[in-house]
Design a protein around this motif. Sequence first.
Motif, PDB file in Angstrom:
ATOM      1  N   ARG A  70       0.836  -1.203   0.000  1.00  0.00           N
ATOM      2  CA  ARG A  70       0.000   0.000   0.000  1.00  0.00           C
ATOM      3  C   ARG A  70       0.875   1.259   0.000  1.00  0.00           C
ATOM      4  N   GLU A  71       1.944   1.248   0.790  1.00  0.00           N
ATOM      5  CA  GLU A  71       2.829   2.404   0.862  1.00  0.00           C
ATOM      6  C   GLU A  71       3.489   2.677  -0.487  1.00  0.00           C
ATOM      7  N   ARG A  72       3.908   1.631  -1.175  1.00  0.00           N
ATOM      8  CA  ARG A  72       4.502   1.805  -2.505  1.00  0.00           C
ATOM      9  C   ARG A  72       3.517   2.439  -3.469  1.00  0.00           C
ATOM     10  N   VAL A  73       2.262   2.004  -3.412  1.00  0.00           N
ATOM     11  CA  VAL A  73       1.233   2.568  -4.293  1.00  0.00           C
ATOM     12  C   VAL A  73       0.989   4.031  -3.941  1.00  0.00           C
ATOM     13  N   ARG A  74       0.935   4.324  -2.653  1.00  0.00           N
ATOM     14  CA  ARG A  74       0.716   5.717  -2.225  1.00  0.00           C
ATOM     15  C   ARG A  74       1.845   6.618  -2.720  1.00  0.00           C
ATOM     16  N   ARG A  75       3.068   6.161  -2.557  1.00  0.00           N
ATOM     17  CA  ARG A  75       4.206   6.963  -3.018  1.00  0.00           C
ATOM     18  C   ARG A  75       4.154   7.145  -4.523  1.00  0.00           C
ATOM     19  N   ARG A  76       3.813   6.072  -5.222  1.00  0.00           N
ATOM     20  CA  ARG A  76       3.731   6.150  -6.683  1.00  0.00           C
ATOM     21  C   ARG A  76       2.664   7.136  -7.116  1.00  0.00           C
ATOM     22  N   ASP A  77       1.550   7.146  -6.398  1.00  0.00           N
ATOM     23  CA  ASP A  77       0.434   8.028  -6.750  1.00  0.00           C
ATOM     24  C   ASP A  77       0.601   9.426  -6.175  1.00  0.00           C
ATOM     25  N   VAL A  79       0.419  10.430  -3.001  1.00  0.00           N
ATOM     26  CA  VAL A  79      -0.508  10.735  -1.917  1.00  0.00           C
ATOM     27  C   VAL A  79       0.303  10.935  -0.644  1.00  0.00           C
ATOM     28  N   SER A  80       0.099  12.063   0.008  1.00  0.00           N
ATOM     29  CA  SER A  80       0.845  12.350   1.230  1.00  0.00           C
ATOM     30  C   SER A  80       0.293  11.542   2.392  1.00  0.00           C
ATOM     31  N   PRO A  81       1.136  11.278   3.423  1.00  0.00           N
ATOM     32  CA  PRO A  81       0.654  10.536   4.598  1.00  0.00           C
ATOM     33  C   PRO A  81      -0.528  11.212   5.267  1.00  0.00           C
ATOM     34  N   LYS A  82      -0.537  12.563   5.318  1.00  0.00           N
ATOM     35  CA  LYS A  82      -1.653  13.281   5.926  1.00  0.00           C
ATOM     36  C   LYS A  82      -2.952  13.041   5.165  1.00  0.00           C
TER      37      LYS A  82
END
Length: 87
Positions: A70-77, A79-82
């Motif tokens: 999930r973290e890899r996808v978030r970084r790729r997209d 999307v900030s942690p907040k």
Amino acid sequence: MSTMNISLPDNLKAFVDEQVSQRGYGTSSEYVRELIRRDKDRLQLRNLLLAGASSPPTAPVNEAYFEGLRERVRRRDGVSPKARRGA
């Protein structure tokens, strides 16, 4: 498209005819093609499962593994942690 002729006993022919009429196939050929496609898909899945079963073990697939994905996808997209937490 090629043509193939097959011989069936009367009881199998009756079964095919019944399936064609009850399941909405236009012809017995459509029904047989669908059966062949399903069998082909089943064999492909079986081969993939056997290949996976005979492959060497990898890292455990647990909650940490999925959170890493999930973290890899978030970084790729981007999307900030907040933003992920709805803050």
